[in-house]
Design a protein around this motif. Structure first.
Motif, PDB file in Angstrom:
ATOM      1  N   GLY A  20       0.822  -1.218   0.000  1.00  0.00           N
ATOM      2  CA  GLY A  20       0.000   0.000   0.000  1.00  0.00           C
ATOM      3  C   GLY A  20       0.849   1.257   0.000  1.00  0.00           C
ATOM      4  O   GLY A  20       0.568   2.213  -0.732  1.00  0.00           O
ATOM      5  N   ILE A  21       1.909   1.261   0.819  1.00  0.00           N
ATOM      6  CA  ILE A  21       2.760   2.454   0.881  1.00  0.00           C
ATOM      7  C   ILE A  21       3.507   2.621  -0.444  1.00  0.00           C
ATOM      8  O   ILE A  21       3.603   3.732  -0.974  1.00  0.00           O
ATOM      9  N   LEU A  22       3.983   1.515  -1.005  1.00  0.00           N
ATOM     10  CA  LEU A  22       4.665   1.600  -2.310  1.00  0.00           C
ATOM     11  C   LEU A  22       3.740   2.203  -3.367  1.00  0.00           C
ATOM     12  O   LEU A  22       4.115   3.133  -4.087  1.00  0.00           O
ATOM     13  N   ILE A  23       2.515   1.668  -3.432  1.00  0.00           N
ATOM     14  CA  ILE A  23       1.567   2.186  -4.419  1.00  0.00           C
ATOM     15  C   ILE A  23       1.263   3.653  -4.145  1.00  0.00           C
ATOM     16  O   ILE A  23       1.257   4.491  -5.047  1.00  0.00           O
ATOM     17  N   GLY A  24       1.050   3.972  -2.871  1.00  0.00           N
ATOM     18  CA  GLY A  24       0.736   5.356  -2.500  1.00  0.00           C
ATOM     19  C   GLY A  24       1.853   6.315  -2.867  1.00  0.00           C
ATOM     20  O   GLY A  24       1.599   7.399  -3.396  1.00  0.00           O
ATOM     21  N   VAL A  25       3.089   5.923  -2.606  1.00  0.00           N
ATOM     22  CA  VAL A  25       4.223   6.788  -2.935  1.00  0.00           C
ATOM     23  C   VAL A  25       4.319   6.964  -4.451  1.00  0.00           C
ATOM     24  O   VAL A  25       4.496   8.084  -4.952  1.00  0.00           O
ATOM     25  N   ALA A  26       4.159   5.862  -5.169  1.00  0.00           N
ATOM     26  CA  ALA A  26       4.222   5.955  -6.633  1.00  0.00           C
ATOM     27  C   ALA A  26       3.118   6.875  -7.157  1.00  0.00           C
ATOM     28  O   ALA A  26       3.341   7.707  -8.037  1.00  0.00           O
ATOM     29  N   MET A  27       1.931   6.758  -6.551  1.00  0.00           N
ATOM     30  CA  MET A  27       0.821   7.620  -6.974  1.00  0.00           C
ATOM     31  C   MET A  27       1.096   9.080  -6.652  1.00  0.00           C
ATOM     32  O   MET A  27       0.766   9.977  -7.422  1.00  0.00           O
ATOM     33  N   GLY A  28       1.704   9.300  -5.479  1.00  0.00           N
ATOM     34  CA  GLY A  28       1.995  10.665  -5.084  1.00  0.00           C
ATOM     35  C   GLY A  28       3.073  11.282  -5.949  1.00  0.00           C
ATOM     36  O   GLY A  28       3.045  12.473  -6.253  1.00  0.00           O
ATOM     37  N   ALA A  29       4.025  10.454  -6.371  1.00  0.00           N
ATOM     38  CA  ALA A  29       5.180  10.988  -7.097  1.00  0.00           C
ATOM     39  C   ALA A  29       4.910  11.099  -8.592  1.00  0.00           C
ATOM     40  O   ALA A  29       5.496  11.931  -9.272  1.00  0.00           O
ATOM     41  N   SER A  30       4.033  10.251  -9.132  1.00  0.00           N
ATOM     42  CA  SER A  30       3.776  10.279 -10.577  1.00  0.00           C
ATOM     43  C   SER A  30       2.296  10.520 -10.852  1.00  0.00           C
ATOM     44  O   SER A  30       1.448   9.705 -10.510  1.00  0.00           O
ATOM     45  N   THR A  31       2.023  11.652 -11.459  1.00  0.00           N
ATOM     46  CA  THR A  31       0.634  11.997 -11.755  1.00  0.00           C
ATOM     47  C   THR A  31       0.016  10.977 -12.708  1.00  0.00           C
ATOM     48  O   THR A  31      -1.136  10.567 -12.544  1.00  0.00           O
ATOM     49  N   ALA A  32       0.792  10.554 -13.705  1.00  0.00           N
ATOM     50  CA  ALA A  32       0.258   9.603 -14.684  1.00  0.00           C
ATOM     51  C   ALA A  32      -0.184   8.323 -13.974  1.00  0.00           C
ATOM     52  O   ALA A  32      -1.312   7.858 -14.147  1.00  0.00           O
ATOM     53  N   PHE A  33       0.695   7.786 -13.128  1.00  0.00           N
ATOM     54  CA  PHE A  33       0.380   6.550 -12.417  1.00  0.00           C
ATOM     55  C   PHE A  33      -0.878   6.731 -11.564  1.00  0.00           C
ATOM     56  O   PHE A  33      -1.765   5.890 -11.538  1.00  0.00           O
ATOM     57  N   ARG A  34      -0.947   7.891 -10.909  1.00  0.00           N
ATOM     58  CA  ARG A  34      -2.106   8.143 -10.055  1.00  0.00           C
ATOM     59  C   ARG A  34      -3.396   8.161 -10.874  1.00  0.00           C
ATOM     60  O   ARG A  34      -4.408   7.591 -10.476  1.00  0.00           O
ATOM     61  N   GLU A  35      -3.323   8.830 -12.035  1.00  0.00           N
ATOM     62  CA  GLU A  35      -4.537   8.932 -12.838  1.00  0.00           C
ATOM     63  C   GLU A  35      -4.982   7.574 -13.374  1.00  0.00           C
ATOM     64  O   GLU A  35      -6.172   7.340 -13.584  1.00  0.00           O
ATOM     65  N   TYR A  36      -4.016   6.659 -13.558  1.00  0.00           N
ATOM     66  CA  TYR A  36      -4.398   5.304 -13.960  1.00  0.00           C
ATOM     67  C   TYR A  36      -5.040   4.537 -12.808  1.00  0.00           C
ATOM     68  O   TYR A  36      -6.071   3.902 -12.980  1.00  0.00           O
ATOM     69  N   VAL A  37      -4.412   4.569 -11.636  1.00  0.00           N
ATOM     70  CA  VAL A  37      -4.861   3.654 -10.580  1.00  0.00           C
ATOM     71  C   VAL A  37      -5.866   4.230  -9.586  1.00  0.00           C
ATOM     72  O   VAL A  37      -6.606   3.475  -8.973  1.00  0.00           O
ATOM     73  N   GLU A  38      -5.914   5.562  -9.461  1.00  0.00           N
ATOM     74  CA  GLU A  38      -6.766   6.108  -8.409  1.00  0.00           C
ATOM     75  C   GLU A  38      -8.246   5.708  -8.548  1.00  0.00           C
ATOM     76  O   GLU A  38      -8.878   5.325  -7.560  1.00  0.00           O
ATOM     77  N   PRO A  39      -8.816   5.771  -9.778  1.00  0.00           N
ATOM     78  CA  PRO A  39     -10.226   5.359  -9.894  1.00  0.00           C
ATOM     79  C   PRO A  39     -10.448   3.918  -9.447  1.00  0.00           C
ATOM     80  O   PRO A  39     -11.433   3.622  -8.759  1.00  0.00           O
TER      81      PRO A  39
END
Ligand SMILES: Nc1ncnc2c1ncn2[C@@H]1O[C@H](COP(=O)(O)OP(=O)(O)OP(=O)(O)O)[C@@H](O)[C@H]1O
Ligand SMILES: [Mg+2]
Lengths: 255, 274
Positions: free
Chosen positions: B96-115
């Motif tokens: 969870g922390i790995l995913i969260g950090v990746a989402m926080g650091a990369s907007t593209a990654f966040r936009e893919y996985v956040e929904p």
């Protein structure tokens, strides 16, 4: 040797759909080892200017050239201290060294010496939320000094200090900048501080700001606080004070 | 918060005195509620609902708990449940922390996985328990899987929020001292996000306990959920309550523990998102 050259720097911010022009056509050259103080009315763009020099803010037009570019190390003292609440005083002061991969065995004594210099010995292990505003500001200062920078960019570094500490810090800064031949660009609202420290004082005018005048302070060095009582000193203060108040009135009228 | 200097010259932060008094008062009132509840329960169990299958007085539950403790049955089941919670939580924390950090650091990654994360977070994933048991079999693996699924989403979402909410000023300081992008993530964003991560953990722990119990209800050979399930099957109402109350204690203990950590680091950051 030229340490810093600003040529035709202009800056606008996009704010609420409108473009707000902060600064128009500022040109300025600072020699290596020179102490330049910038004064001007609140909101005229002094902090923005310093941030542009450091590369934290983009320019709308014009250019900023720092002597040896990125090779010139710069210590930045922030107007709001920007200390990390999760780091102790010591680790906050070590930040710059740590980011530059200086080994801890070398960074720690350097940081401790700076903490000592700003009069915070014994507070190394404390956290920022346990410090007063003035103490935090001194940590901010120590953090910039710790990297032993070629150039010091200081945004109202002594604003939160009491009179006595402020005078001590001024003396230290005079000593450090003279001994190490550092280039210093310092922002202040205190005109006597400007005259005491500066080789030259740049007076910025109201928004969109421009350089109203650059006053060369021909007072002997090393300077001590006694200097403040001399008529020459007072004449400089009065001259700059008149310009700044005039600019301040313009700011208010101009909204 | 005020600052005081003690005799040996160290400076300490203290809570205002009135804060402490309020705490005692709150504690007293909270305990009063509990006592009223337990006394009421005892009276109703003894004099109103006397059918021992539907309701039992509190004293019968205590007695049953003592017996189960004596047989070692309670400890074994607590250990079984807690082991699954621990493994599942640790896994959920790491990933969870790995995913969260990746989402926080990369907007593209966040936009893919956040929904996806938001959708899964809102889904009652305990309903997945039967199929997880099919996949992982009856035993600890399926329980860990349920716990993991329940816990990972609040952790990832809060971590990502924490990273993105990093004070701009903190980042500027780092960049003024010529931090690389990686250093900015490692030395600024992650520490700044820790209060959010801890809140994520607190939200996750409650869900993890629900997860382990549901996992054990559907198929397990040990654990507090299993205890409750068998008690229900054999109309052993006191044992059923022992299981439920033990779970309540565990959940409260873990949540309060994390709360204490949150309080300690709340000086870092004023507000933490729920
Ligand atoms: N990021 C930003 N977006 C929009 N406007 C900004 C931004 N940063 C600064 N400004 C505006 O630019 C102007 C100059 O700000 P700046 O902080 O440089 O002033 P200053 O001269 O340092 O003032 P003070 O002496 O009060 O510190 C202000 O009017 C401010 O509102
Ligand atoms: Mg400013």
């Amino acid at each position: 040797m030229i340490a810093l050259e600003l040529s035709h720097v202009s800056k606008s911010f996009a704010s609420r759909g409108q473009s707000l022009e902060i600064m128009r056509d500022v040109s300025l050259t600072v020699q290596a080892g020179e102490f330049l103080v910038v004064v001007g009315p609140s909101g005229c763009g002094k902090s923005t200017l310093l941030r542009m020099i450091q590369g934290l803010e983009t320019l709308s037009s014009g250019s900023v050239r720092v002597g040896a570019g990125e090779a010139t190390t710069r210590g930045f003292v922030f107007q709001r201290d920007g200390l990390y609440p999760w780091r102790s005083v010591l680790r906050n002061v070590m930040l710059g060294l740590e980011l530059a991969h200086v080994p801890v065995s070398e960074a720690k004594p350097r940081a401790e010496a700076m903490i000592d210099l700003v009069g915070l010995r014994g507070f190394e292990g404390h956290y920022p939320n346990e410090l007063s505003g003035g103490m935090r500001q001194r940590v901010n200062l120590a953090r910039a000094l710790a990297i032993d920078p070629d150039m010091l960019l200081m945004d109202e570094p002594f604003a939160a200090l009491d009179a006595l500490t402020r005078e001590n810090m001024q003396q230290e800064l005079i000593r450090i900048s003279a001994a190490a031949g550092k280039t210093v660009i310092l922002i202040t609202h205190q005109i006597d501080e400007a005259v005491l420290l500066a080789d030259r004082v740049a007076v910025l005018g109201a928004r969109p700001s421009h350089i109203l005048d650059i006053v060369r302070i021909d007072l002997p060095r090393p300077r001590t606080l006694d200097l403040k009582r001399t008529p020459e000193f007072q004449a400089y203060v009065d001259g700059i004070w008149t310009m700044v108040t005039q600019a301040e009135t313009e700011t208010r009228v101009g909204g | 918060m005020s600052i005081t200097t003690t005799e040996n010259g160290t400076v300490q932060a203290q809570r205002p005195a009135s804060g402490r008094r309020t705490n005692y008062r709150a504690l007293r009132r909270g305990l009063t509620s509990f006592i009223i509840l337990l006394v009421g329960w005892e009276l109703i169990g003894r004099f109103v609902l006397t059918n021992q299958v539907f309701a039992v007085p509190f004293s019968a539950v205590v007695q049953s708990a003592i017996e189960m403790w004596g047989r070692g049955e309670l400890q074994t089941n607590i250990a079984a449940s807690l082991t699954a919670v621990a493994y599942g939580m640790v896994l959920a924390m790491i990933i969870g922390i790995l995913i969260g950090v990746a989402m926080g650091a990369s907007t593209a990654f966040r936009e893919y996985v956040e929904p996806l994360l938001t959708a899964f977070y809102a889904t009652p994933l305990v309903a997945m328990a039967p199929i997880l048991i099919l996949w992982f079999g009856i035993g600890i693996a399926s329980k860990i899987a349920v716990v993991f699924l329940m816990a990972i989403f609040p952790i990832a979402i809060n971590t990502s929020a924490g990273i993105r909410n990093t004070d701009r000023e903190y980042l500027e300081v780092a960049y003024a001292f010529r931090a690389s992008r990686l250093q900015a993530v490692w030395k600024v964003m992650i520490p700044a996000a820790i209060p959010f991560v801890v809140t994520g953990l607190r939200l996750a722990v409650g869900r993890a306990i629900v997860g382990v119990v549901v996992g054990e209800l559907f198929g397990a050979r040990a654990g507090l959920g299993f205890l409750i399930f068998t008690a229900g099957q054999t109309f052993d109402t006191p044992s059923l309550f022992v299981g439920v109350i033990t779970l309540a204690f565990i959940g409260m203990g873990l949540t309060l523990g994390i709360r204490a950590v949150e309080d300690r680091i709340s000086g870092w950051k004023g507000t933490v998102q729920e």
